[in-house]
Enzyme design. Sequence first.
Site, mmCIF file in Angstrom:
data_model
loop_
_atom_site.group_PDB
_atom_site.id
_atom_site.type_symbol
_atom_site.label_atom_id
_atom_site.label_comp_id
_atom_site.label_asym_id
_atom_site.label_seq_id
_atom_site.Cartn_x
_atom_site.Cartn_y
_atom_site.Cartn_z
ATOM 1 N N ILE A 160 -14.220 -6.989 93.019
ATOM 2 C CA ILE A 160 -15.489 -7.622 93.383
ATOM 3 C C ILE A 160 -16.623 -6.607 93.341
ATOM 4 C CG2 ILE A 160 -16.758 -8.814 95.220
ATOM 5 C CD1 ILE A 160 -14.107 -10.068 96.097
ATOM 6 N N ALA A 171 -8.529 4.437 95.823
ATOM 7 C CA ALA A 171 -7.197 4.101 96.331
ATOM 8 C C ALA A 171 -6.701 2.822 95.666
ATOM 9 C CB ALA A 171 -7.234 3.929 97.844
ATOM 10 N N ILE A 218 -14.510 5.664 103.134
ATOM 11 C CA ILE A 218 -15.229 5.093 104.274
ATOM 12 C C ILE A 218 -14.629 5.533 105.604
ATOM 13 C CG2 ILE A 218 -16.148 3.092 103.032
ATOM 14 C CD1 ILE A 218 -13.898 1.410 104.334
ATOM 15 N N TYR A 278 -3.757 -7.722 108.644
ATOM 16 C CA TYR A 278 -4.956 -7.813 107.802
ATOM 17 C C TYR A 278 -5.956 -8.800 108.388
ATOM 18 C CZ TYR A 278 -7.990 -9.031 103.880
ATOM 19 O OH TYR A 278 -9.100 -9.274 103.105
#
Length: 328
Positions: free
Chosen positions: A19, A41, A64, A151
């Site tokens: 995306i 990654a 991040i 998740y």
Amino acid sequence: METRLENKKVLVTGGAGFIGSNLCEKLLKQNNQVVCLDNFATGKRSNLNEFIADSSFQLIEGDIRNLDDCMEAVKGVEIIFHEAALGSVPRSIADPLTSNEVNVSGFLNVLIAARDSGVKRVVYAASSSTYGDSENLPKVEDVIGKPLSPYAITKYVNELYADVFSRLYNMQLIGLRYFNVFGRRQDPDGAYAAVIPKFVKALIDKKSPVINGDGSYSRDFTYIDNVLQANELAAVIDSQEAINTVYNVAFGQRTTLNELVGYLKEFLSAYDPAIADVEIHYGANREGDIPHSLASIEKASELLGYSPAYSIKDGLSEAIGWYWNNLK
């Protein structure tokens, strides 16, 4: 209502991903300066090939999870598109710690960097997994259930942090709950590949895709261009009512896995007729999966002006050439 983002300096975290790279490409075409932060990654350098040499594009190879990397990436930025995450329900079940570090601690670093650098608007990737065990259909933003995977927990925590930061620090944060996004640059490889590119790759190789369960599970498959539209609208909207909330980003139509395979066979058979005869195999239901997913897009339509142009068949029609040329 303004609907086009141009002549801004923006940051796309996870900009080498599926995306994220599509977002980078669209924003560059609209005369924006684009900073991409990625640790590769899961993102691919090849996703940046078409615009890496563009003078308006800056790549920062960083993580991040490192606040210093985030602080470097937000310098001079006006809007952040936060796409960086460690996706996949099964991956989070196998390794919940890393999913939490990337998706929660990483997200918090991005918010802190935005706050400390004066970046007001952050558009972030939320997830339909937040609906958890809620059986309501269609899924409406204000009604969620209990998360079914690590998740899902991480993506819900993102929404909670965004809400708190908007209240405490006068920031403008908009979450987009993506529903099963598919399209060009989506990786078919690896244990945690998304279902559409994985099935396409198998069919191209004349191998049976393995459907989890009996094929009756359904999803609201969402073409990448619909997602790009939603991100741009969220970046430019100035209505107070539309800011500091979350939206479903989908087409608003559900397709069973059996129907999906039928569509893929139909489109791919135009390239190789033998694909129509590939046998389909079925396996066990996947842990953490919900049976059905269907989004209400009424809120996004009303407040953002979101109007998805691509149904699953329209999206597959657009994407199948890319899949054929890149997944063979």
